[in-house]
Write an enzyme that holds these catalytic residues in place. Structure first.
Site, PDB file in Angstrom:
ATOM      1  N   TYR A  31      24.841 -34.463  23.004  1.00 59.66           N
ATOM      2  CA  TYR A  31      26.287 -34.215  23.091  1.00 59.66           C
ATOM      3  C   TYR A  31      26.623 -34.216  24.575  1.00 59.66           C
ATOM      4  O   TYR A  31      25.928 -33.558  25.369  1.00 59.66           O
ATOM      5  CB  TYR A  31      26.664 -32.855  22.502  1.00 59.66           C
ATOM      6  CG  TYR A  31      26.015 -32.503  21.172  1.00 59.66           C
ATOM      7  CD1 TYR A  31      26.134 -33.351  20.065  1.00 59.66           C
ATOM      8  CD2 TYR A  31      25.293 -31.323  21.014  1.00 59.66           C
ATOM      9  CE1 TYR A  31      25.551 -33.025  18.851  1.00 59.66           C
ATOM     10  CE2 TYR A  31      24.707 -30.984  19.805  1.00 59.66           C
ATOM     11  CZ  TYR A  31      24.828 -31.843  18.731  1.00 59.66           C
ATOM     12  OH  TYR A  31      24.240 -31.522  17.526  1.00 59.66           O
ATOM     13  N   ASP A  49      35.173 -43.019  26.443  1.00 59.93           N
ATOM     14  CA  ASP A  49      34.101 -42.870  25.460  1.00 59.93           C
ATOM     15  C   ASP A  49      33.614 -44.204  24.895  1.00 59.93           C
ATOM     16  O   ASP A  49      33.987 -45.273  25.371  1.00 59.93           O
ATOM     17  CB  ASP A  49      34.526 -41.893  24.358  1.00 59.93           C
ATOM     18  CG  ASP A  49      35.533 -42.521  23.403  1.00 59.93           C
ATOM     19  OD1 ASP A  49      35.572 -43.747  23.274  1.00 59.93           O
ATOM     20  OD2 ASP A  49      36.281 -41.767  22.762  1.00 59.93           O
TER      21      ASP A  49
HETATM   22  C1  LIG Z   1      25.042 -41.738  24.638  1.00 58.33           C
HETATM   23  C2  LIG Z   1      25.441 -40.892  23.483  1.00 58.33           C
HETATM   24  C3  LIG Z   1      26.378 -39.886  23.657  1.00 58.33           C
HETATM   25  C4  LIG Z   1      26.772 -39.096  22.593  1.00 58.33           C
HETATM   26  N1  LIG Z   1      27.696 -38.108  22.794  1.00 58.33           N
HETATM   27  C5  LIG Z   1      28.052 -37.303  21.773  1.00 58.33           C
HETATM   28  C6  LIG Z   1      28.965 -36.235  21.989  1.00 58.33           C
HETATM   29  O1  LIG Z   1      29.478 -36.035  23.083  1.00 58.33           O
HETATM   30  N2  LIG Z   1      29.261 -35.434  20.935  1.00 58.33           N
HETATM   31  C7  LIG Z   1      28.716 -35.626  19.688  1.00 58.33           C
HETATM   32  O2  LIG Z   1      29.004 -34.841  18.786  1.00 58.33           O
HETATM   33  N3  LIG Z   1      27.868 -36.655  19.452  1.00 58.33           N
HETATM   34  C8  LIG Z   1      27.519 -37.480  20.466  1.00 58.33           C
HETATM   35  N4  LIG Z   1      26.635 -38.506  20.258  1.00 58.33           N
HETATM   36  C9  LIG Z   1      26.111 -38.747  18.906  1.00 58.33           C
HETATM   37  C10 LIG Z   1      25.051 -37.730  18.508  1.00 58.33           C
HETATM   38  O3  LIG Z   1      24.034 -37.641  19.468  1.00 58.33           O
HETATM   39  C11 LIG Z   1      24.456 -38.133  17.173  1.00 58.33           C
HETATM   40  O4  LIG Z   1      25.479 -38.148  16.214  1.00 58.33           O
HETATM   41  C12 LIG Z   1      23.341 -37.220  16.737  1.00 58.33           C
HETATM   42  O5  LIG Z   1      22.817 -37.686  15.519  1.00 58.33           O
HETATM   43  C13 LIG Z   1      23.833 -35.816  16.560  1.00 58.33           C
HETATM   44  O6  LIG Z   1      22.783 -35.011  16.194  1.00 58.33           O
HETATM   45  P1  LIG Z   1      22.963 -33.858  15.132  1.00 58.33           P
HETATM   46  O7  LIG Z   1      23.062 -34.493  13.783  1.00 58.33           O
HETATM   47  O8  LIG Z   1      21.718 -33.094  15.314  1.00 58.33           O
HETATM   48  O9  LIG Z   1      24.166 -33.098  15.479  1.00 58.33           O
HETATM   49  C14 LIG Z   1      26.218 -39.308  21.317  1.00 58.33           C
HETATM   50  C15 LIG Z   1      25.276 -40.327  21.139  1.00 58.33           C
HETATM   51  C16 LIG Z   1      24.888 -41.110  22.204  1.00 58.33           C
HETATM   52  C17 LIG Z   1      23.877 -42.204  22.001  1.00 58.33           C
END
Ligand SMILES: Cc1cc2nc3c(=O)[nH]c(=O)nc-3n(C[C@H](O)[C@H](O)[C@H](O)COP(=O)(O)O)c2cc1C
Length: 490
Positions: free
Chosen positions: A174, A283
């Site tokens: 995140y 974003d």
């Molecule tokens: C470069 C990058 C930045 C990301 N930034 C965010 C973010 O700011 N907020 C968010 O909720 N997910 C973000 N994501 C997506 C999450 O990392 C992804 O949905 C992940 O599966 C979330 O993990 P969780 O299921 O454990 O919450 C990002 C992914 C990438 C590749």
């Protein structure tokens, strides 16, 4: 070379396979390195290490660590990324050879799971340097400002680690907006596991959530962190499955367990009741987020760094950038799991320009009327695939990666009044610029399969044209001779 030991080993491995360039000019993490990274990613370049970082002596920055699928398969030592997904389900889906009971290996395979388990260690190289929170540690790390109108510097690939229900490790990437030397704002979107930890804390009247952010680990662990793994599956265990070997975890003072091979670790607390405006940020949809939303405050208690630390950051913006490659890897790793849950799925494509949550094209082996809509609803019902805005379903003989064929299927097979499903007032990706309200918009499913009689008032679908085999063979031969003679005309 154990490319999965830590970030440094991975960098050496990349260099050995000539997949890394060294940049010797001094560049700033404020816009300059991000602009370089975007240029590199758009030209499908290799990974990169910036050796001189303006304003940050002794620091190096790496970028584009996930440059293409070939590199990802190679560091995971698999020929095909689907093998990684199979690792999770194989013991359960292999047919049991009842006639030769002695050869039953399937349950034996289950015991392999134990090698994926995380282990605890009390040694971690990142403990070499500790900066306390009141010494403004965040000012000492070269976080990026990625776009001119971003509201500040950001951690763009930090694995934000929390303990769910005080026992399950969650690591999600995140973004974190830096407010000052020891404060930030964590952008965990409402559908993500970090946000659920936040909601639980609020429900249980807990003001503070212990949190850690790990930056720079081995590439397998980082890939696990971005993967859409549903609660209650432990992300540290999932990292072990991806890497084919369990990871080592180190327990911080606040009780949070972090990958022991991290380069940088930020230890702190989220103040559950203090929400602040986060952004603007350019974003992955290619827009500055609007409206600006509120997210919780992070207070940093201490930062741990390896000697001569290496910072890893990524950049997002108009697709396709590094996150598109990561998305493709996730598509391939999760395909076998998706097919286990929705068995009619033959193949799937998250087009890179569709920014992962925007569009899925899926081909199915259709057997009964209404099946394409059943598949859409199934995809909209599971985990992060539920965030998908547009789902296109085609027949099994259309390759979802062949966009020309997909357009043909949509153009010829869709009767819009019957075959387009619109779901009004639906949850959606938090950042989708078309949302009516944050995280709330609508969805569209396009059934581009050929229709069964039940699906079109009893009318039989027309037959697809095909050549007469004998004539075709004859013409193919004659044609081939011309091709050989007049190559330059074709
Ligand atoms: C470069 C990058 C930045 C990301 N930034 C965010 C973010 O700011 N907020 C968010 O909720 N997910 C973000 N994501 C997506 C999450 O990392 C992804 O949905 C992940 O599966 C979330 O993990 P969780 O299921 O454990 O919450 C990002 C992914 C990438 C590749």
């Amino acid at each position: 070379m154990d490319q999965l030991r830590d970030l440094r080993n991975y960098i050496e491995w990349l260099e050995e396979r000539k997949s890394l360039i060294r940049i010797r000019e001094e560049l700033s993490p404020i816009l300059e390195i991000p602009t370089f990274l975007r240029k590199l990613m758009y030209s499908k370049g290799p990974s990169v290490i910036f050796e001189k970082v303006k304003g940050f002596d002794n620091w190096r920055i790496v970028g584009n660590l996930f440059p293409n699928l070939d590199t990802i398969s190679s560091f995971l030592s698999v020929d095909n990324l689907e093998e990684v997904g199979f690792r999770m389900i194989q013991p359960l889906i292999l047919p049991i050879p009842y006639k030769t009971f002695d050869k039953i290996k399937t349950l034996g395979d289950l015991t392999k799971m134990s090698s994926y388990l995380p282990k605890k260690t009390n040694k971690a190289a990142f403990t070499e340097n500790v900066i306390e929170g009141n010494d403004n540690p965040l000012d000492k790390i070269p976080f990026f400002k990625t776009w001119p109108k971003d509201g500040g510097r950001y951690i763009t690939f930090g694995m934000v680690i929390t303990l769910e229900n005080e026992k399950t490790v969650n690591m999600g990437v995140y973004r974190v907006m830096i407010l000052d030397g020891n404060k930030g704002i964590i952008h965990w979107q409402i559908h993500k596991r970090g946000a659920h930890v936040h909601l639980n804390a609020l429900e249980n009247k807990k003001d503070e959530i212990p949190v850690a952010i790990s930056i720079g680990s081995d590439p397998g662990t980082m890939l696990a962190s971005v993967s859409p793994v549903p609660y209650p599956i432990d992300k540290a265990l999932f990292a072990g499955i991806i890497r084919n070997k369990g990871i080592e975890l180190y327990e911080l003072n606040n009780g949070v367990l972090v990958p022991a091979n991290s380069e940088i670790v930020i230890e702190g607390r989220v103040l559950a009741n203090q929400l602040l405006e986060e952004g603007p940020f350019g974003d992955h949809w290619g827009y500055y987020d609007k409206p600006i939303e509120k997210y919780p405050l992070l207070v940093v208690d201490r930062v741990y760094l390896r000697d001569d630390p290496i910072y890893y950051g990524t950049v997002v913006g108009l697709p396709p950038l590094e996150d598109a490659v990561i998305g493709k890897a996730i598509e391939k790793i999760f395909k076998p799991i998706m097919q286990t849950i929705i068995p009619e799925i033959v193949d799937v494509n998250y087009p890179v320009e569709g920014v992962f949550q925007g569009m899925i094209i899926v081909s199915i082996k259709k057997r009964y009327p209404g099946q394409a809509k059943k598949v859409m609803n199934a995809l909209w019902g599971i985990g992060q695939s539920s965030l998908t805005k547009i789902i296109i379903v085609v027949d099994h003989d259309i390759d979802p990666n062949d966009i020309g064929k997909v357009i043909w299927a949509i153009s010829s097979n869709v009767n819009p009044e019957n075959d387009v499903l619109i779901i009004k007032g639906s949850h959606s990706d938090a950042l989708d610029p078309s949302n009516l309200f944050p995280s709330f918009g609508s969805k569209m499913g396009i059934d581009a399969t050929r229709k069964l009689p039940e699906e079109r008032e009893g009318k039989v679908w027309p037959e697809i044209v095909s050549e007469d085999e004998n004539v075709y063979r004859k013409i193919e031969e004659i044609f081939g001779n011309y091709l050989k003679k007049d190559k330059n005309l074709f």
